[in-house]
Design an enzyme around this catalytic site. Structure first.
Site, PDB file in Angstrom:
ATOM      1  N   SER A  98      -2.448  36.028 -25.859  1.00 19.02           N
ATOM      2  CA  SER A  98      -3.615  36.244 -24.999  1.00 19.02           C
ATOM      3  C   SER A  98      -3.192  36.950 -23.701  1.00 19.02           C
ATOM      4  O   SER A  98      -2.650  38.050 -23.745  1.00 19.02           O
ATOM      5  CB  SER A  98      -4.311  34.904 -24.734  1.00 19.02           C
ATOM      6  OG  SER A  98      -5.586  35.093 -24.189  1.00 19.02           O
ATOM      7  N   ASP A 213     -11.849  35.354 -33.656  1.00 22.29           N
ATOM      8  CA  ASP A 213     -11.580  35.156 -32.227  1.00 22.29           C
ATOM      9  C   ASP A 213     -12.842  35.417 -31.404  1.00 22.29           C
ATOM     10  O   ASP A 213     -13.387  36.521 -31.411  1.00 22.29           O
ATOM     11  CB  ASP A 213     -10.445  36.094 -31.775  1.00 22.29           C
ATOM     12  CG  ASP A 213      -9.874  35.708 -30.428  1.00 22.29           C
ATOM     13  OD1 ASP A 213     -10.588  35.102 -29.614  1.00 22.29           O
ATOM     14  OD2 ASP A 213      -8.694  36.027 -30.187  1.00 22.29           O
ATOM     15  N   HIS A 241      -8.850  32.038 -31.727  1.00 26.66           N
ATOM     16  CA  HIS A 241      -7.924  32.535 -30.709  1.00 26.66           C
ATOM     17  C   HIS A 241      -6.555  31.850 -30.781  1.00 26.66           C
ATOM     18  O   HIS A 241      -5.677  32.158 -29.990  1.00 26.66           O
ATOM     19  CB  HIS A 241      -8.546  32.317 -29.327  1.00 26.66           C
ATOM     20  CG  HIS A 241      -7.920  33.113 -28.230  1.00 26.66           C
ATOM     21  ND1 HIS A 241      -7.771  34.484 -28.269  1.00 26.66           N
ATOM     22  CD2 HIS A 241      -7.388  32.720 -27.031  1.00 26.66           C
ATOM     23  CE1 HIS A 241      -7.202  34.905 -27.165  1.00 26.66           C
ATOM     24  NE2 HIS A 241      -6.937  33.855 -26.400  1.00 26.66           N
TER      25      HIS A 241
END
Length: 266
Positions: A98, A213, A241
């Site tokens: 991320s 996601d 995610h």
């Protein structure tokens, strides 16, 4: 073992170094607003397979110091470089999730990938992060009811079912961060763009992204694949995610194959 590394006067980052004698090194950079502990299900497995696993808490998060400033991609990349220098790392795999993926991209561009032999981007918040609408909502919640914001992030993070105790653990990880660093990263993800960094990445790059996601759309992984030379994109069909947890066996196997083999995975 865990210890602190001085990255600038008055700022120390916490580093978890598991199996320092391992034959191959993986440096993990966590996502927002978490800590290196998010990779628990890699640290349980990979060191026993002979890998040295290094987890870094960025400034403002986890067990690291929480200064009021320094929350921009250049400074965060500089912090990683300071840890690499302190530990005298070379020929390692850099794996960022991320926002950690975005930090890894800036490290590669800013330092010509110093010491990195392979790059792994996991649901990376790149080339862009949050939309203005999403960022402003998260920012308002952070500044007024941070626990509510963190619960919302936890609720949207995963595609697969998570238990209440797991949700609580994940939530508490986010609360370890300072409120000001949590807010600063939201602004960073809203305002910064890493498009110019992507052509500077030359090492073999594995892009992992959950197709479900809801934090960083899968389309951004496809864009990374187009812009980064010598890269391969592997969709995770049953992940949101957090493929490092949701499909952890597949994730760990893919990661080790990518590290161990000279040819790119297709």
């Amino acid at each position: 073992m865990g210890y602190f590394v001085d990255v600038e006067p008055g700022v120390n980052l916490f580093v978890e170094d598991i199996n320092p004698g391992g034959s191959k090194t993986i440096v993990f950079i966590h996502g927002w607003p978490l800590s290196h502990k998010q990779f628990e299900y890699q640290f349980n497995v990979l060191p026993a397979m002979g890998y040295r696993c290094i987890g870094i808490d960025w400034r403002g998060f986890g067990h690291s110091d929480k200064p009021i400033g320094g929350y921009n991609f250049d400074r965060l990349a500089d912090d990683i470089r300071a840890v690499v220098a302190a530990l005298q790392l070379n020929n390692f795999t850099l794996a960022g999730h991320s926002t950690g993926g975005a930090i890894a991209i800036r490290y590669m561009a800013r330092y010509n990938g110093y010491g990195v032999s392979k790059l792994v981007l996991i649901d990376a918040a790149a080339p862009t992060g949050f939309t203005t609408e999403t960022a402003n909502k998260l920012l308002a919640e952070t500044l007024n009811d941070r626990p509510k914001m963190l619960q919302g992030v936890t609720d949207t993070f995963f595609f697969q079912y998570i238990t209440v105790p797991f949700s609580d653990w994940f939530f508490q990880m986010g609360l370890q961060a300072a409120s000001w660093s949590t807010a600063a990263i939201i602004i960073l993800l809203r305002d910064e763009n890493l498009m110019a960094d992507l052509p500077k990445i030359v090492v073999p790059t594995l892009i992992i992204h959950g197709i479900h996601d809801r934090v960083i759309p899968f389309t951004q992984a496809q864009e990374l694949k187009q812009k980064i030379r010598n890269s391969v994109l592997v969709p995770f069909q049953y992940s949101g995610h957090g493929p490092f947890w949701e499909e952890r066996d597949k994730f760990n196997q893919l990661l080790t194959q990518f590290i161990d083999y000279e040819a790119m995975i297709v």
